[in-house]
Scaffold this motif. Structure first.
Motif, PDB file in Angstrom:
ATOM      1  N   GLY A  84       0.720  -1.255  -0.033  1.00  0.00           N
ATOM      2  CA  GLY A  84      -0.111   0.105  -0.045  1.00  0.00           C
ATOM      3  C   GLY A  84       0.634   1.072   0.036  1.00  0.00           C
ATOM      4  N   ILE A  85       2.178   1.235   0.119  1.00  0.00           N
ATOM      5  CA  ILE A  85       3.004   2.295   0.168  1.00  0.00           C
ATOM      6  C   ILE A  85       4.047   2.240  -1.032  1.00  0.00           C
ATOM      7  CG2 ILE A  85       4.891   3.550   1.387  1.00  0.00           C
ATOM      8  CD1 ILE A  85       3.581   2.579   4.084  1.00  0.00           C
ATOM      9  N   CYS A  86       4.017   3.242  -1.897  1.00  0.00           N
ATOM     10  CA  CYS A  86       4.806   3.129  -3.179  1.00  0.00           C
ATOM     11  C   CYS A  86       5.862   4.146  -2.713  1.00  0.00           C
ATOM     12  CB  CYS A  86       3.954   3.463  -4.473  1.00  0.00           C
ATOM     13  SG  CYS A  86       5.061   3.320  -5.766  1.00  0.00           S
ATOM     14  N   ALA A  87       6.973   3.707  -2.329  1.00  0.00           N
ATOM     15  CA  ALA A  87       8.143   4.430  -1.580  1.00  0.00           C
ATOM     16  C   ALA A  87       9.002   4.803  -2.716  1.00  0.00           C
ATOM     17  CB  ALA A  87       8.788   3.879  -0.691  1.00  0.00           C
ATOM     18  N   VAL A  88       9.912   5.732  -2.594  1.00  0.00           N
ATOM     19  CA  VAL A  88      10.906   6.069  -3.757  1.00  0.00           C
ATOM     20  C   VAL A  88      12.043   5.442  -3.316  1.00  0.00           C
ATOM     21  CG1 VAL A  88      12.192   8.060  -4.607  1.00  0.00           C
ATOM     22  CG2 VAL A  88       9.912   8.559  -3.894  1.00  0.00           C
ATOM     23  N   ALA A  89      12.339   4.593  -4.075  1.00  0.00           N
ATOM     24  CA  ALA A  89      13.631   3.437  -3.850  1.00  0.00           C
ATOM     25  C   ALA A  89      13.644   2.663  -5.297  1.00  0.00           C
ATOM     26  CB  ALA A  89      13.211   2.520  -2.852  1.00  0.00           C
TER      27      ALA A  89
END
Length: 138
Positions: free
Chosen positions: A83-88
């Protein structure tokens, strides 16, 4: 049109029994031109409902939940969080039923797991990430 999982690439590798991987192709899907076929990228201007359908189909076909990243050609590695589309550009998980997803075009997907198969990871390996240490960070 629907995606055809029969032409996806499945590695023949000595991974532990519970670890699986695949590389999708562009065949099938519901995206229209110029995103024809099985587009999974939500950052390229495709219709969001088409990308959502393609991603749901992927999840149903694989029987697990892909966890997506917002890839920026970095060396950042994070724990995958549903549910979290982190920048990585790399993620890892130790939760069964989750898949570390990576999108590639001219970069390489690099897949990892520990010997017991209890932790998996995927890295988006372009030249910037490789030069910056994305594999080592993963």
């Amino acid at each position: 049109m629907s995606a055809r999982a029969d032409d996806w690439l499945v590695p023949d590798w000595p991974a532990p029994a519970g670890v699986r991987a695949c590389v999708t192709t562009r065949s099938g899907g519901v995206s229209v031109a110029p995103f024809d076929r099985f587009n999974l990228g939500d950052h390229v201007g495709d219709e969001p409902t088409a990308v959502a359908w393609n991603r749901r189909y992927l999840q149903q076909t694989l029987g697990c939940r892909p966890v997506w990243m917002s890839q920026v050609h970095s060396s950042v590695a994070i724990e995958a969080e549903p549910g979290i589309c982190a920048v990585a550009d790399a993620s890892w998980s130790d939760r069964p039923g989750e898949a570390c997803a990576v999108l590639t075009a001219d970069c390489l997907p690099v897949l990892f797991c520990d010997r017991a198969g209890t932790r998996v990871a995927a890295a988006h390996a372009g030249w910037r990430g490789l030069a910056g240490g994305v594999l080592e960070a993963t």
